[in-house]
Write a protein that holds these residues in place. Structure first.
Motif, PDB file in Angstrom:
ATOM      1  N   ILE A   7      40.348 -41.826 -28.932  1.00 32.14           N
ATOM      2  CA  ILE A   7      39.018 -41.065 -29.121  1.00 32.14           C
ATOM      3  C   ILE A   7      39.170 -40.230 -30.474  1.00 32.14           C
ATOM      4  O   ILE A   7      40.250 -39.613 -30.637  1.00 32.14           O
ATOM      5  CB  ILE A   7      38.539 -40.059 -27.948  1.00 32.14           C
ATOM      6  CG1 ILE A   7      38.387 -41.368 -26.567  1.00 32.14           C
ATOM      7  CG2 ILE A   7      37.332 -39.062 -28.120  1.00 32.14           C
ATOM      8  CD1 ILE A   7      38.047 -40.477 -25.349  1.00 32.14           C
ATOM      9  N   VAL A  65      31.674 -42.628 -25.303  1.00 30.03           N
ATOM     10  CA  VAL A  65      32.583 -42.840 -23.991  1.00 30.03           C
ATOM     11  C   VAL A  65      31.864 -41.482 -23.220  1.00 30.03           C
ATOM     12  O   VAL A  65      32.287 -40.571 -23.523  1.00 30.03           O
ATOM     13  CB  VAL A  65      33.917 -42.907 -23.991  1.00 30.03           C
ATOM     14  CG1 VAL A  65      34.328 -43.339 -22.801  1.00 30.03           C
ATOM     15  CG2 VAL A  65      34.096 -44.206 -24.959  1.00 30.03           C
ATOM     16  N   TYR A  95      39.073 -51.907 -31.692  1.00 21.94           N
ATOM     17  CA  TYR A  95      37.723 -51.370 -32.292  1.00 21.94           C
ATOM     18  C   TYR A  95      38.246 -50.253 -33.407  1.00 21.94           C
ATOM     19  O   TYR A  95      38.793 -49.433 -32.931  1.00 21.94           O
ATOM     20  CB  TYR A  95      36.795 -50.886 -31.365  1.00 21.94           C
ATOM     21  CG  TYR A  95      35.700 -50.153 -31.695  1.00 21.94           C
ATOM     22  CD1 TYR A  95      34.695 -50.679 -32.661  1.00 21.94           C
ATOM     23  CD2 TYR A  95      35.480 -48.737 -31.656  1.00 21.94           C
ATOM     24  CE1 TYR A  95      33.474 -50.044 -33.165  1.00 21.94           C
ATOM     25  CE2 TYR A  95      34.352 -48.032 -32.119  1.00 21.94           C
ATOM     26  CZ  TYR A  95      33.461 -48.536 -32.691  1.00 21.94           C
ATOM     27  OH  TYR A  95      32.216 -48.200 -33.444  1.00 21.94           O
ATOM     28  N   ALA A 113      38.017 -46.201 -23.435  1.00 21.71           N
ATOM     29  CA  ALA A 113      38.590 -45.795 -24.782  1.00 21.71           C
ATOM     30  C   ALA A 113      39.742 -46.611 -25.240  1.00 21.71           C
ATOM     31  O   ALA A 113      39.964 -47.221 -26.100  1.00 21.71           O
ATOM     32  CB  ALA A 113      38.713 -44.510 -25.174  1.00 21.71           C
ATOM     33  N   LEU A 129      38.899 -50.228 -25.733  1.00 24.24           N
ATOM     34  CA  LEU A 129      38.294 -50.510 -26.976  1.00 24.24           C
ATOM     35  C   LEU A 129      39.360 -50.454 -28.179  1.00 24.24           C
ATOM     36  O   LEU A 129      39.376 -51.299 -28.922  1.00 24.24           O
ATOM     37  CB  LEU A 129      37.147 -49.373 -27.375  1.00 24.24           C
ATOM     38  CG  LEU A 129      35.982 -49.486 -26.488  1.00 24.24           C
ATOM     39  CD1 LEU A 129      35.050 -48.104 -26.690  1.00 24.24           C
ATOM     40  CD2 LEU A 129      34.977 -50.657 -26.955  1.00 24.24           C
ATOM     41  N   ARG A 130      39.934 -49.419 -28.237  1.00 25.93           N
ATOM     42  CA  ARG A 130      41.129 -49.045 -29.287  1.00 25.93           C
ATOM     43  C   ARG A 130      42.206 -50.178 -29.214  1.00 25.93           C
ATOM     44  O   ARG A 130      42.292 -50.613 -30.192  1.00 25.93           O
ATOM     45  CB  ARG A 130      41.498 -47.629 -29.332  1.00 25.93           C
ATOM     46  CG  ARG A 130      42.352 -47.172 -30.537  1.00 25.93           C
ATOM     47  CD  ARG A 130      41.253 -47.078 -31.947  1.00 25.93           C
ATOM     48  NE  ARG A 130      40.343 -45.967 -31.689  1.00 25.93           N
ATOM     49  CZ  ARG A 130      39.363 -45.782 -32.472  1.00 25.93           C
ATOM     50  NH1 ARG A 130      38.671 -46.736 -32.956  1.00 25.93           N
ATOM     51  NH2 ARG A 130      38.657 -44.505 -32.383  1.00 25.93           N
ATOM     52  N   ILE A 162      35.019 -43.343 -31.911  1.00 25.24           N
ATOM     53  CA  ILE A 162      34.821 -43.430 -30.360  1.00 25.24           C
ATOM     54  C   ILE A 162      34.726 -41.843 -30.146  1.00 25.24           C
ATOM     55  O   ILE A 162      35.844 -41.055 -30.626  1.00 25.24           O
ATOM     56  CB  ILE A 162      36.062 -43.875 -29.868  1.00 25.24           C
ATOM     57  CG1 ILE A 162      36.204 -45.240 -29.917  1.00 25.24           C
ATOM     58  CG2 ILE A 162      35.951 -43.741 -28.212  1.00 25.24           C
ATOM     59  CD1 ILE A 162      37.530 -46.169 -29.222  1.00 25.24           C
TER      60      ILE A 162
END
Length: 176
Positions: A129, A83, A106, A97, A100-101, A110
């Motif tokens: 992250i 990222v 995910y 982030a 995504l998480r 990251i």
């Protein structure tokens, strides 16, 4: 304006500084036979089927302003998502982030890349992250000494970390 990302020699991951074994691949570079490579979002999406047939470990860089949701149907192919934080004043990477998480669930790496600063590390950890490119010598020294600049009380919970109400103020949260 996009920043040019360069090969980082070291990263901070799992509370230690380790060698970075990933490299960025340019838009016009031929595909190597093997290795760990980070592609632009555009190139990855265009060539995903061909890339899945290779022996490459695949990563993508999400530049500021690119939508993390574009990866929703492609996450299983990716070991790493970098990222980009093109400026310490640009917070769009935090949103990417967290999407995504928390939103897309995910579970891979990251990585924060770009000229971010120590003051951002605690918040980056909080949104999921889990690795950091080390381009900044001052940042490297702080992380080596264990200074993650973590914030321990929050007003909003996140799913990337387990948080519980902080006693008398139920709107304040603390990590557990």
């Amino acid at each position: 304006m996009t920043t040019e990302l360069k090969k980082t020699t070291e990263i901070f991951k799992n509370d230690k500084i380790v060698a970075d074994d990933w490299a960025y691949i340019a838009e016009d570079d031929a595909l190597p036979a093997e290795g760990k490579f980070i592609f632009s979002l555009e190139r990855f999406l265009e060539e995903e089927q061909k890339l899945k047939k290779t022996k490459l470990s695949l990563g993508v860089v999400l530049r500021a302003g690119e939508k993390a949701e574009k990866l929703a149907d492609h996450l299983e192919a990716l070991e790493l998502i970098a990222v980009d934080f093109p400026s310490f004043a640009d917070g769009r990477g935090f949103s990417a982030a967290r999407i995504l998480r928390d939103g897309l669930r995910y579970g891979g790496e990251i990585r924060a890349v770009g000229p971010f600063i120590l003051d951002q590390i605690g918040f980056m950890l909080r949104v999921g992250i889990n690795s950091f490119a080390l381009d900044n010598p001052r940042l490297r020294a702080d992380l080596e000494s264990g200074n993650l600049n973590e914030v321990t009380a929050y007003t909003q919970p996140v799913f990337a970390r387990k948080e519980a109400p902080a006693g008398t103020r139920p709107w304040a949260r603390r990590p557990i």
